[in-house]
Design an enzyme around this catalytic site. Structure first.
Site, PDB file in Angstrom:
ATOM      1  N   LYS A   1       8.691  -0.134   5.282  1.00 25.35           N
ATOM      2  CA  LYS A   1       8.101   1.128   4.848  1.00 25.35           C
ATOM      3  C   LYS A   1       9.209   2.080   4.423  1.00 25.35           C
ATOM      4  CE  LYS A   1       4.063   0.518   7.807  1.00 25.35           C
ATOM      5  NZ  LYS A   1       3.011   1.195   8.582  1.00 25.35           N
TER       6      LYS A   1
ATOM      7  N   VAL B   1       4.523   1.041   1.486  1.00 27.64           N
ATOM      8  CA  VAL B   1       4.659  -0.132   2.345  1.00 27.64           C
ATOM      9  C   VAL B   1       4.857  -1.371   1.485  1.00 27.64           C
ATOM     10  CG1 VAL B   1       3.661  -1.433   4.257  1.00 27.64           C
ATOM     11  CG2 VAL B   1       3.074   0.983   3.953  1.00 27.64           C
TER      12      VAL B   1
ATOM     13  N   ASP C   1      -0.885  10.756  14.655  1.00 28.44           N
ATOM     14  CA  ASP C   1      -1.555  10.360  13.410  1.00 28.44           C
ATOM     15  C   ASP C   1      -2.433   9.127  13.649  1.00 28.44           C
ATOM     16  OD1 ASP C   1      -2.275  10.521  10.748  1.00 28.44           O
ATOM     17  OD2 ASP C   1      -0.517   9.438  10.007  1.00 28.44           O
TER      18      ASP C   1
ATOM     19  N   GLY D   1       0.838   5.428   1.657  1.00 27.29           N
ATOM     20  CA  GLY D   1       0.216   6.450   2.477  1.00 27.29           C
ATOM     21  C   GLY D   1       0.819   7.805   2.209  1.00 27.29           C
ATOM     22  N   GLY D   2       0.484   8.763   3.086  1.00 29.43           N
ATOM     23  CA  GLY D   2       0.972  10.113   2.895  1.00 29.43           C
ATOM     24  C   GLY D   2       2.467  10.239   3.097  1.00 29.43           C
ATOM     25  N   MET D   3       3.022   9.354   3.954  1.00 28.45           N
ATOM     26  CA  MET D   3       4.445   9.463   4.249  1.00 28.45           C
ATOM     27  C   MET D   3       5.284   8.438   3.527  1.00 28.45           C
ATOM     28  SD  MET D   3       4.774  10.265   8.307  1.00 28.45           S
ATOM     29  CE  MET D   3       3.862   8.807   8.803  1.00 28.45           C
ATOM     30  N   ALA D   4       4.754   7.225   3.349  1.00 31.46           N
ATOM     31  CA  ALA D   4       5.616   6.127   2.927  1.00 31.46           C
ATOM     32  C   ALA D   4       4.869   5.142   2.048  1.00 31.46           C
ATOM     33  CB  ALA D   4       6.169   5.403   4.157  1.00 31.46           C
TER      34      ALA D   4
ATOM     35  N   GLY E   1       0.833  -1.196   0.000  1.00 32.85           N
ATOM     36  CA  GLY E   1       0.000   0.000   0.000  1.00 32.85           C
ATOM     37  C   GLY E   1       0.865   1.242   0.000  1.00 32.85           C
TER      38      GLY E   1
END
Length: 890
Positions: A46, A31, A139, A26-29, A24
Site C-alpha cells: 500500500k 493498494v 477506521d 482508498g482514501g489514504m493509499a 484498489g
C-alpha cells in the site's frame, strides 16, 4: 497510478518487491499486489497518496507505525514491512486471496443474524486486544475487514492513527478525507481531538448494523448529510427494520451507537458479551428511525452545517495529549506494595503486587482495582516473594498469575479469583513474561533464562551464563513475541548490571546498555533503571532488537533495592505507571532465627534480620549454621549458646545446603563455582583451621547434601540439572580421596530431604509422586517396601533421638508422626505441634536440636518483613506515556 509511476515504483523497490498490478484505491493509499522477493510470497503493498505522504513526512510516519507493527492476533492482519523509497511512502501486509466484508455485503446485501454477530464478536476480540496495547484503529469499516476462510481479519490496523499522529493538523491542507463518513463516530464527525476506544466501538456497531440491515445506520446523498445525521439523528433500531434481530442484539447496537462516548460500552469486549447475553437491554422506550428529533431549529441546523463543513474533510484528527497526573499512596495502610513484584492487568484496570499478609505476617499477592478503595488478597499466594528479582506474570486473559513463593522453589500458577494452584517447574528464582502463545518465561536455578508451557511440561533453556556472568534475570517479552530483554548481573551486588536482548528465533544475544529492570512499552521505548534511583528511557526498535537513540531520564527518586540496585516500578498497557519513591530497607533482609520448644514457646536469637536460605544445628547443640539466599549466598556459623558474632565459612561462589559431620568438626555443602559443573558440587570445610573448602565430589548433575549420617556415609539429592526432579544417592566417604556415589532410590517424581534414623535402619524422605510433596519411609541402606507417613503434604523430615518419632512440616503446620518400628514400620498417630512460622520459604527452613526438645527455624518476619514499605511511598502516574513521548520523542 500511471504506468510511468508504476515503473518508477518497481525501480524504487527493486530487489525487495515486484509490483504486479493495482488492487484498489482508498482514501489514504493505493493498494497493489506484489511479490515479496526475499520470502517468496504474495503481499498487499500500500502506497500513501503523494499529497498525503508530502504532509505526513516519511520519518514521522515510519516512527509512528512502529507502535502497531507488532500487533499479533488471529483476527488482525499483521504489518510485514514499511519504508520510503524514491518518494513513495509504503507499508506491506499479507495478501489475503478472497474478498473483503465490503465485497460480501455488496454481493449478498445482508448476512444471517448468527453469522453477523459472530463476525462482530471476532472483530471485537481484535479491537480489545489492540486497545490493551494502546492502539486505536479509528477506521473500522467493511472494506478494512478481510474474510479468510469465513473468519474476519482486520486490516490497516493503526495505519490511520500513524497517519493522523504523523501529520497532525496539517492533514486538512491535503483536502483528503481519511475516514469513511458512514462509520464515523459523532466525536470524529465534529472534529473532536479526543478520540479513543469508544470510537472503534461505535464503528463496529455501524458495521454490525449494516451486516444485519443492508445499509449503515445513517445514510445520505452527500458526506455532509451523513455527518449531520450522525451528529443529530435519533438512535436507530435494527429490530424495527428486521424483526428476526433479537432484542438483546438490537439493544447492544443501540448502546454502541450512543452519541456520547461515556454512554457506550466500556470497550469492545463488553459489546461482544452483550451480543451473547439474551437478557441484555439498553434504554427505556428507545426511539427508532434515522430522522432528527425535536422541532426544526434553523439556528441549530445552521450551526450543525457549519460544524459539518469544517469536519467533513477531517477523518481522524490526532488525539490531544492527555494530561499527566501523579497521585501519592493510592493504597490503604497495610496494603502497600513491598517490592518490584507487581504487574498491571491487561486492561490497566487493576494492579497485582506483593504485600504483607492480611494479618501483617508473611507475604501475599494482592489485587488493587482502581475502581475501588481497597485491595484484596489473592487466595493461594501466601509467601510470594517481594524481592526486586522476584517478578510475577499475569496470563494474557487476565485470569491467572504465575509467581514463586521463595528462591529455588516451584513456579506456581494460581487463579486471580482463587482456586487450586498448579506447579509448572520444581525450581525457579524469578518470573518474567507470559506470552499470547502460552509460554511463561522465568529465571532458572542454573541462573539462566528458561520458558515452560502454561500447561506444564519440559522447560526449554534460552540462555546460559557466559564467563564472568553471575546470573540472568527478569525476562520481559517484547511486543509481537519475537524477542525479549533481560538483565545480566556481573556480580552479586548488581553493580555494572547490563541489559541484553535475545532473539527467540536465532537465540542470538545483543548487549543493549548498562542498567536494571528493563521493560519495553508500546510507545516504542525501552525503560530501565540507573544509579541514583533514576528511570531512563531510550527509543527501541523491536524488529532490529536495538536502541535507536540516547537514554534520557524520565523519572527521579525511585526506590532502589539496597542489595541488588534495581529500581522499583511497573507500567500498564493504557499508559499508567506505578513506582515506589524514597528510601527502602534491604527487602531481602527478611529472615530471623527463632528457637521453638515442642510446646510452641518461642525465643528469638539476637541476630539482625538477613536473607537466609536454610539452617542446621551442630551435633553438640551449640552452633547454628545458616546460609544466604540466591546467587552468591555464603555460609555462616553462629554460636547460639554464647551469642557470639557469626563466623563466615565461605567467601566465593554460591553455597548452600550445609550439614555437619557427626563429630561437628566439618561441614559439607553444595557450591556453584566458576569453571566447574552447572550444578552445585560437594565441598568439605574443616572448621578447626583456616584452610579453604575442598571439593570432595563432582558430577555433571547437581548435588544437595541432606544428612551426614556417619563418618563414612553421606546421603544427598542428585539432580539431572539443577531445578530438575531429584533422585536419592549415598556417598561413601570411607576413602576421602576417592569417594564413591551410588543411587539409593530413583524416580520420575522429585525425591529430596532424605534423613537416616539414629539406628541406621530406616530412611525418611519426601516425594512428589502423588502430585504434592509427602513423607515416606523405606529400609536403609537397601530400599525396601515403602511406608506412607504423611497425607495432605509434608517436607523436611527429622528423626527424634530415639527414632520413635518422625517430625515434618507442611505450610502452616509442624507435625509429629509417632511410629511403631517392629515388625514393620507403622504410623500410630500424627499430632500437630505448633505453627511452622516459616514465612515465605518452607524448604530448608528448620533443624532439630540433637536433644530432640527444640527447633531452630528461620522465619520471615520481624522488621525484615517491612522492607520496602518503610519510608517508601507508592506513586501512581496517569497517562505516563504522554510524558514519555514528550521527553523522548520518536
Amino acid at each position: 497510478m500511471s504506468n510511468d509511476a508504476m515503473l518508477r515504483l518497481n525501480a524504487a523497490l527493486e530487489g525487495r518487491y515486484r509490483v504486479e498490478r493495482q488492487l484498489g484505491e482508498g482514501g489514504m493509499a493505493t493498494v497493489y499486489l506484489a511479490d515479496d522477493l526475499k520470502h517468496e510470497r504474495k503481499v498487499a503493498l500500500k502506497v500513501l497518496k503523494p499529497e498525503l505522504a508530502a504532509v505526513v513526512g516519511a520519518e514521522r510516519f515510519l516512527a509512528e507505525i512502529k507502535t502497531t507493527a507488532n500487533l499479533q492476533h488471529p483476527h488482525i492482519l499483521p504489518l510485514f514491512d514499511s519504508g520510503e523509497a524514491d518518494g513513495f511512502l509504503f507499508y506491506v501486509m499479507p495478501y489475503v486471496a478472497g474478498e473483503s466484508l465490503r465485497d460480501r455485503l455488496d454481493r449478498e446485501h445482508q448476512l444471517s443474524v448468527d453469522e453477523a454477530v459472530r463476525i462482530a464478536q471476532n472483530i471485537a476480540e481484535a479491537l480489545d486486544y489492540a486497545h490493551r496495547q494502546g492502539v486505536i484503529h479509528r477506521d473500522i469499516k467493511p472494506a478494512n475487514v478481510l474474510m479468510l476462510d469465513g473468519k474476519p481479519v482486520v486490516s490497516d490496523f493503526g495505519i490511520a492513527l500513524a497517519v493522523g499522529a504523523a501529520g497532525g493538523g496539517r492533514l486538512t491542507e491535503t483536502g483528503l478525507s481519511l475516514g469513511t463518513p458512514f462509520y464515523m463516530s459523532p466525536e470524529q464527525a465534529t472534529g473532536d481531538q479526543v478520540v479513543g476506544p469508544a470510537t472503534d466501538t461505535y464503528a463496529l456497531g455501524c458495521v454490525l448494523y449494516e451486516m444485519l440491515i443492508g445499509d449503515p445506520p445513517y445514510v445520505g446523498s452527500t458526506a455532509q448529510a451523513v455527518l449531520g445525521k450522525i451528529i443529530q439523528g435519533t438512535p436507530v433500531s435494527a429490530t424495527e427494520s428486521r424483526r428476526t434481530v433479537p432484542p438483546h442484539v438490537d439493544a447492544a447496537i443501540r448502546r454502541a451507537l450512543e452519541k456520547i462516548p461515556a454512554d457506550r460500552f466500556t470497550g469492545p469486549k463488553e459489546f461482544a458479551q452483550a451480543l451473547s447475553d439474551p437478557a441484555f437491554r439498553h434504554g427505556v422506550g428507545a426511539g427508532v428511525g434515522g430522522g432528527t428529533t425535536g422541532p426544526w431549529n434553523p439556528l441549530a441546523v445552521a450551526m450543525t452545517l457549519t460544524t459539518v463543513l469544517l469536519a467533513a474533510w477531517i477523518a481522524l484528527a490526532p488525539e490531544a495529549p492527555r494530561p499527566v497526573a501523579r497521585f501519592p499512596s493510592p493504597f490503604v495502610e497495610g496494603q502497600e506494595p513491598m517490592g518490584a513484584a507487581m504487574e498491571f492487568t491487561a486492561d490497566g484496570s487493576a494492579l497485582v503486587y506483593t504485600g504483607l499478609g492480611p494479618g501483617g505476617d508473611g507475604t501475599q499477592l494482592w489485587i488493587r482495582r482502581w475502581d475501588g478503595l481497597e485491595a484484596s488478597p489473592i487466595p493461594g499466594t501466601e509467601g510470594a516473594r517481594a524481592a526486586s528479582l522476584a517478578g510475577l506474570s499475569l496470563s494474557p486473559d487476565g485470569r491467572e498469575v504465575a509467581f514463586v513463593p521463595g528462591e529455588g522453589v516451584p513456579l506456581r500458577v494460581v487463579p486471580l479469583a482463587g482456586g487450586p494452584s498448579r506447579t509448572l517447574v520444581e525450581s525457579a528464582w524469578a518470573v518474567g513474561g507470559w506470552s499470547e502463545d502460552g509460554w511463561i518465561y522465568f529465571q532458572d536455578a542454573g541462573t539462566g533464562i528458561q520458558r515452560v508451557r502454561e500447561t506444564g511440561g519440559e522447560a526449554e533453556i534460552l540462555t546460559e551464563r557466559d564467563e564472568g556472568e553471575a546470573f540472568h534475570t527478569l525476562p520481559q517479552l517484547l511486543l509481537g513475541g519475537r524477542g525479549l530483554v533481560f538483565q545480566v548481573f556481573r556480580n552479586q551486588s548488581g553493580a555494572d548490571s547490563e541489559i541484553w536482548a535475545l532473539d527467540l528465533e536465532s537465540r542470538e544475544r545483543t548487549l543493549l546498555i548498562r542498567g536494571s529492570n528493563p521493560r519495553y512499552v508500546p510507545t516504542g521505548h525501552l525503560l530501565f533503571g540507573a544509579e541514583g534511583g533514576r528511570l531512563m528511557a531510550a527509543r527501541f526498535d523491536v524488529r532490529a532488537l536495538s536502541l535507536t537513540g540516547p537514554a534520557v531520564p524520565v523519572a527521579e527518586g525511585l526506590t532502589t533495592d539496597p542489595l541488588r540496585g534495581n529500581v522499583t516500578y511497573v507500567t500498564g498497557p493504557t499508559g499508567g505507571l506505578v513506582y515506589l519513591s524514597g528510601e527502602a530497607r534491604d527487602q531481602r533482609a527478611g529472615h530471623e532465627l527463632i528457637v521453638v520448644d515442642l510446646d510452641g514457646s518461642v525465643e528469638t536469637l539476637p541476630l539482625s534480620p538477613r536473607p537466609m536460605g536454610g539452617v542446621g544445628w551442630s551435633p553438640d547443640g551449640e552452633n547454628v549454621v545458616y546460609w544466604g539466599s540466591g546467587p552468591g549466598s555464603q555460609i555462616f556459623i553462629y554460636n547460639a549458646t554464647l551469642n557470639a558474632t557469626p563466623r563466615q565459612i565461605t567467601f566465593e561462589g554460591s553455597n548452600f545446603e550445609a550439614v555437619f559431620s557427626p563429630d561437628g568438626s566439618r561441614l559439607i555443602f553444595g557450591s556453584i563455582r566458576e569453571g566447574l559443573t552447572d550444578g552445585p558440587d560437594l565441598f568439605v570445610k574443616n572448621l578447626n583451621d583456616d584452610t579453604p573448602p575442598r571439593m570432595v565430589f563432582t558430577a555433571p548433575s547437581g548435588q544437595f547434601a541432606s544428612h551426614w549420617f556417619s563418618d563414612s556415609v553421606l546421603v544427598f539429592t542428585e539432580n539431572a540439572r539443577a531445578g530438575a526432579p531429584g533422585d536419592l544417592w549415598i556417598l561413601d566417604l570411607s576413602d576421602p580421596e576417592t569417594p564413591r556415589a551410588e543411587p539409593y532410590l530413583t524416580s520420575e517424581a522429585n525425591l529430596s530431604d532424605m534423613v537416616v534414623s539414629p539406628d541406621g535402619a530406616l530412611a525418611a524422605y519426601a516425594s512428589s509422586e502423588t502430585g504434592q510433596e509427602e513423607i515416606y519411609l523405606r529400609s536403609f541402606p537397601e530400599p525396601g517396601e515403602r511406608t506412607v507417613v504423611s497425607q495432605g503434604g509434608g517436607i523436611e523430615p527429622f528423626w527424634s533421638p530415639d527414632g520413635a518419632t518422625l517430625y515434618f512440616s507442611r505450610p502452616g503446620q509442624f507435625l509429629a508422626a509417632r511410629l511403631q518400628r517392629n515388625p514393620v514400620p507403622t504410623v500410630l498417630s500424627i499430632d500437630t505441634l505448633f505453627p511452622t512460622e516459616l514465612g515465605a520459604a518452607p524448604t530448608a527452613g528448620a533443624a532439630l536440636h540433637p536433644d530432640g526438645d527444640r527447633w531452630v527455624l528461620r522465619r520471615q518476619g520481624g522488621m525484615g518483613q517491612l522492607a520496602q514499605t518503610v519510608q517508601a511511598q507508592p506513586i501512581l502516574v496517569e497517562n505516563f506515556f504522554e510524558e514519555l513521548k514528550r521527553l523522548v520523542p520518536n
